[in-house]
Scaffold this active site. Structure first.
Site, PDB file in Angstrom:
ATOM      1  N   CYS A 116       3.570   9.019  -0.877  1.00  0.00           N
ATOM      2  CA  CYS A 116       4.230   9.059  -2.180  1.00  0.00           C
ATOM      3  C   CYS A 116       3.761   7.903  -3.048  1.00  0.00           C
ATOM      4  O   CYS A 116       4.144   6.747  -2.821  1.00  0.00           O
ATOM      5  CB  CYS A 116       5.747   9.013  -1.986  1.00  0.00           C
ATOM      6  SG  CYS A 116       6.678   8.931  -3.522  1.00  0.00           S
ATOM      7  N   CYS A 131       6.603   6.157  -4.909  1.00  0.00           N
ATOM      8  CA  CYS A 131       7.369   5.233  -4.062  1.00  0.00           C
ATOM      9  C   CYS A 131       6.584   3.968  -3.744  1.00  0.00           C
ATOM     10  O   CYS A 131       7.131   2.864  -3.805  1.00  0.00           O
ATOM     11  CB  CYS A 131       7.751   5.919  -2.746  1.00  0.00           C
ATOM     12  SG  CYS A 131       8.517   7.535  -2.915  1.00  0.00           S
ATOM     13  N   ASP A 132       5.312   4.116  -3.382  1.00  0.00           N
ATOM     14  CA  ASP A 132       4.565   3.012  -2.776  1.00  0.00           C
ATOM     15  C   ASP A 132       3.342   2.551  -3.555  1.00  0.00           C
ATOM     16  O   ASP A 132       2.678   1.595  -3.149  1.00  0.00           O
ATOM     17  CB  ASP A 132       4.121   3.411  -1.355  1.00  0.00           C
ATOM     18  CG  ASP A 132       5.300   3.780  -0.466  1.00  0.00           C
ATOM     19  OD1 ASP A 132       6.385   3.220  -0.675  1.00  0.00           O
ATOM     20  OD2 ASP A 132       5.129   4.625   0.428  1.00  0.00           O
TER      21      ASP A 132
END
Length: 301
Positions: free
Chosen positions: A130, A133-134
């Site tokens: 993701c 997300c990251d």
């Protein structure tokens, strides 16, 4: 024992549903076959959960479980194999059977893995699924994206705004994403597309340092140094035991809209296992709240 609501799945959507249902005065059982917390437990640092500057996925999962325990939720570690429909639903697991007036299916979806050596060793420690997300963790670094469809290209475009260099690795000789996305990728100076190539393995070591690729045409292998790798080759919804119970789309996702209903009275669905465009912790939790309140309303009526 008979419960008001049984929730199948102990990720963010399932645990949020449990908290909402208990606060509404319903008896609740959560059945989870793996680790409570779901896919987020693979993330060493999460920065997009409302209310937290940052925390690990495991820490977040622990907070969710603690909150549910505090509300009086019951838990079972078991695998659900079947749900029998009726005025009273029977949830069948490998080792027991449980009854409930309503059931919420919140089994989530797991990321499709490459299936190559050393991959699982570095999940959450160099391998991610993701970019939202990251991606920020790889600012000004070199990353790879495996996949050539819409999801992979969207990940690569987002990463191109953060990373110094982005490699897109596609097994076919062409990208399969929409033409507009392909145009945007090709216009990026810091994105290099490698087609006709697969990931042979992840380089072993104490930390993630890159991958070994193999060109399909002649079998040539090459080491590709990377700071991070994003795998975007699809998701696998965990709905197989319910294929005869609720409608699933062609990819196996439960067909449902924002109401989290399934068309089957007393059966609700929440989180990544249902048809939806955005799959994030915040949207999973939102689904859990909606499904729980819908189940409570069904019981009360």
């Amino acid at each position: 024992m008979r419960y008001d609501i049984i929730i199948v799945g102990g990720g963010p959507s399932g645990l949020t549903a449990a908290v909402y249902a208990r606060r509404a005065g319903k008896s609740v059982l959560v059945i989870e076959k793996g680790a409570f917390g779901g896919q987020i437990t693979f993330s060493p640092k999460v920065e997009n959960i409302p209310g937290f500057t940052e925390l690990s996925g495991n820490e977040f999962a622990e907070k969710l479980v603690d909150q549910a325990i505090f509300q009086g939720v019951d838990f079972e570690s078991d695998t659900v194999t079947e749900i029998r429909d009726g005025e009273v639903k029977t949830v069948v697991t490998e080792y027991a059977e449980f009854e409930a007036t309503a059931v919420i299916i919140a089994t989530g979806a797991k990321h499709r893995l490459l299936g190559v050596p050393n991959e699982e060793k570095f999940i959450g420690e160099g391998i991610s699924f993701c970019a939202v997300c990251d991606g920020a963790f790889y600012r000004d670094m070199t990353v790879g994206v495996v996949g050539g469809g819409n999801s992979a290209l969207q990940e690569a475009l987002l990463l191109s705004e953060l990373a110094a260099k982005v490699y897109v690795i596609q097994n076919l000789d062409f990208l399969t994403g929409e033409a507009k996305l392909c145009e945007q990728i090709n216009a990026k100076d810091n994105v290099e597309v490698i087609t006709g190539t697969v990931v042979e393995s992840v380089i072993d070591g104490d930390t993630f340092t890159g991958i070994v690729t193999r060109r399909e045409s002649d079998g040539t292998t090459e080491k590709l140094p990377l700071d991070g790798l994003f795998v975007a080759i699809g998701l696998i919804p965990q709905n197989e035991p319910f294929a005869e119970l609720i409608p699933l789309d062609g990819r196996g996702y439960a067909v449902s809209d924002e109401t989290c209903t399934t068309g089957k009275p007393g059966i609700f669905v929440a989180g990544d296992c249902r048809t939806k465009r955005i799959r994030q912790v915040a949207t999973a939790a939102a689904d859990g709240a909606v499904a729980a309140l819908a189940a409570c309303d069904y019981i009360d009526r």
